[in-house]
Scaffold this motif. Sequence first.
Motif, short mmCIF file in Angstrom:
data_model
loop_
_atom_site.label_atom_id
_atom_site.label_comp_id
_atom_site.label_asym_id
_atom_site.label_seq_id
_atom_site.Cartn_x
_atom_site.Cartn_y
_atom_site.Cartn_z
N THR A 68 0.86 -1.19 0.00
CA THR A 68 0.00 0.00 0.00
C THR A 68 0.88 1.23 0.00
N ASP A 69 0.41 2.30 -0.51
CA ASP A 69 1.13 3.57 -0.52
C ASP A 69 0.18 4.62 0.03
N GLN A 70 -0.05 4.55 1.33
CA GLN A 70 -1.05 5.41 1.95
C GLN A 70 -0.56 6.83 2.12
N ALA A 71 0.64 7.02 2.63
CA ALA A 71 1.09 8.36 2.96
C ALA A 71 1.98 8.96 1.89
N GLY A 72 2.77 8.17 1.23
CA GLY A 72 3.72 8.69 0.27
C GLY A 72 5.03 9.03 0.96
N ALA A 73 6.10 8.95 0.22
CA ALA A 73 7.43 9.14 0.79
C ALA A 73 7.62 10.55 1.33
N ASP A 74 7.10 11.57 0.65
CA ASP A 74 7.27 12.94 1.12
C ASP A 74 6.60 13.17 2.47
N ALA A 75 5.43 12.62 2.67
CA ALA A 75 4.74 12.78 3.95
C ALA A 75 5.45 12.04 5.07
N ILE A 76 6.08 10.90 4.75
CA ILE A 76 6.75 10.11 5.78
C ILE A 76 7.98 10.83 6.31
N VAL A 77 8.77 11.44 5.44
CA VAL A 77 10.00 12.11 5.87
C VAL A 77 9.80 13.60 6.13
N ALA A 78 8.58 14.07 6.12
CA ALA A 78 8.31 15.50 6.27
C ALA A 78 8.83 16.05 7.60
N ASN A 79 8.74 15.32 8.68
CA ASN A 79 9.16 15.81 9.98
C ASN A 79 10.57 15.36 10.38
N ALA A 80 11.28 14.74 9.47
CA ALA A 80 12.64 14.29 9.78
C ALA A 80 13.55 15.50 9.93
N PRO A 81 14.42 15.49 10.95
CA PRO A 81 15.31 16.63 11.13
C PRO A 81 16.29 16.80 9.96
N VAL A 82 16.76 15.68 9.40
CA VAL A 82 17.65 15.73 8.24
C VAL A 82 17.19 14.66 7.26
N ARG A 83 17.04 15.05 6.00
CA ARG A 83 16.63 14.08 4.99
C ARG A 83 17.30 14.41 3.67
N GLU A 84 17.39 13.39 2.84
CA GLU A 84 17.95 13.55 1.50
C GLU A 84 17.02 12.82 0.55
N GLU A 85 16.39 13.55 -0.33
CA GLU A 85 15.35 13.04 -1.21
C GLU A 85 14.25 12.39 -0.36
N HIS A 86 14.02 11.09 -0.52
CA HIS A 86 12.98 10.40 0.25
C HIS A 86 13.56 9.52 1.35
N PHE A 87 14.75 9.86 1.86
CA PHE A 87 15.42 9.04 2.84
C PHE A 87 15.74 9.82 4.10
N PHE A 88 15.72 9.13 5.26
CA PHE A 88 16.18 9.70 6.51
C PHE A 88 17.70 9.71 6.50
N VAL A 89 18.31 10.77 6.96
CA VAL A 89 19.77 10.82 7.10
C VAL A 89 20.09 10.63 8.57
N VAL A 90 20.90 9.61 8.88
CA VAL A 90 21.25 9.30 10.26
C VAL A 90 22.78 9.30 10.39
N PRO A 91 23.29 9.55 11.60
CA PRO A 91 24.75 9.54 11.75
C PRO A 91 25.32 8.13 11.57
N LYS A 92 26.52 8.08 11.03
CA LYS A 92 27.20 6.80 10.81
C LYS A 92 27.60 6.22 12.16
N VAL A 93 27.28 4.95 12.40
CA VAL A 93 27.59 4.29 13.66
C VAL A 93 28.66 3.22 13.46
N VAL A 94 28.53 2.45 12.43
CA VAL A 94 29.45 1.34 12.18
C VAL A 94 30.60 1.86 11.31
N GLU A 95 31.80 1.54 11.73
CA GLU A 95 32.97 2.01 10.99
C GLU A 95 33.39 1.02 9.93
#
Length: 95
Positions: A68-95
Amino acid sequence: MSVDHATVRRIAHLARIAVTDDEVPHLAGELNALLSFVAELDQVDVAGIEPMTSVIPMKMHMRADVVTDQAGADAIVANAPVREEHFFVVPKVVE
């Protein structure tokens, strides 16, 4: 399996927990005690026992496995503090 001091420091780093050198031996003992308890659980014979979802018998509600595509990618990442296109940007943890 035994946890050494280097492993405790590595776990603390990955968990982003500040651990002093004085705390490392205590934490190693705690983690080793936890792992030995889990090893004891491996000795329990669970053959013929069905998995449980609850301590109270209840039927698991199943839903249809459909895309299903209820919300759409833009609505899902709308409140993310940092995003790139339709993806969440998170800090790198694993080296």
